[in-house]
Design a protein around this motif. Structure first.
Motif, mmCIF file in Angstrom:
data_model
loop_
_atom_site.group_PDB
_atom_site.id
_atom_site.type_symbol
_atom_site.label_atom_id
_atom_site.label_comp_id
_atom_site.label_asym_id
_atom_site.label_seq_id
_atom_site.Cartn_x
_atom_site.Cartn_y
_atom_site.Cartn_z
ATOM 1 N N THR A 259 37.742 44.317 45.935
ATOM 2 C CA THR A 259 37.922 45.436 45.004
ATOM 3 C C THR A 259 37.688 46.765 45.725
ATOM 4 N N THR B 271 43.371 47.780 40.446
ATOM 5 C CA THR B 271 42.904 46.709 41.328
ATOM 6 C C THR B 271 43.331 45.343 40.792
ATOM 7 N N LEU C 96 41.376 42.860 40.209
ATOM 8 C CA LEU C 96 40.422 42.511 39.156
ATOM 9 C C LEU C 96 40.788 43.224 37.857
#
Length: 84
Positions: free
Chosen positions: A56, A74, A76
């Motif tokens: 990340t 990102t 995530l």
């Protein structure tokens, strides 16, 4: 008085209430094995979280995800907030 040979007829008999070292009661696992599994699980989780933070962080610095998705988001973030 008993003869010396008679003393051996009780070998292997444990008095009531006395537990031999290493003897297990029921099917309980030894505490050390449970702790070893817990420590291994915690270590694996820690390694996973550190790797997730590293990826990340690289994506934030680069400004785009390593997965090749939308710029500014990102990997995530794409998993947690998917675009429709």
């Amino acid at each position: 008085m008993r003869a010396p040979a008679d003393r051996h007829d009780t070998v292997g008999v444990t008095p009531p209430g006395v537990r031999l070292a290493g003897a297990r009661r029921g099917h309980a696992r030894p505490r050390s094995r449970v702790l070893a599994v817990a420590r291994g699980t915690a270590a694996a989780l820690l390694v996973f979280l550190l790797a997730l933070l590293m990826v990340t962080g690289i994506e934030v610095v680069a400004g785009q995800p390593l997965s090749g998705g939308h710029a500014g988001q990102t990997s995530l973030g794409q998993v947690l907030h998917p675009t429709r």
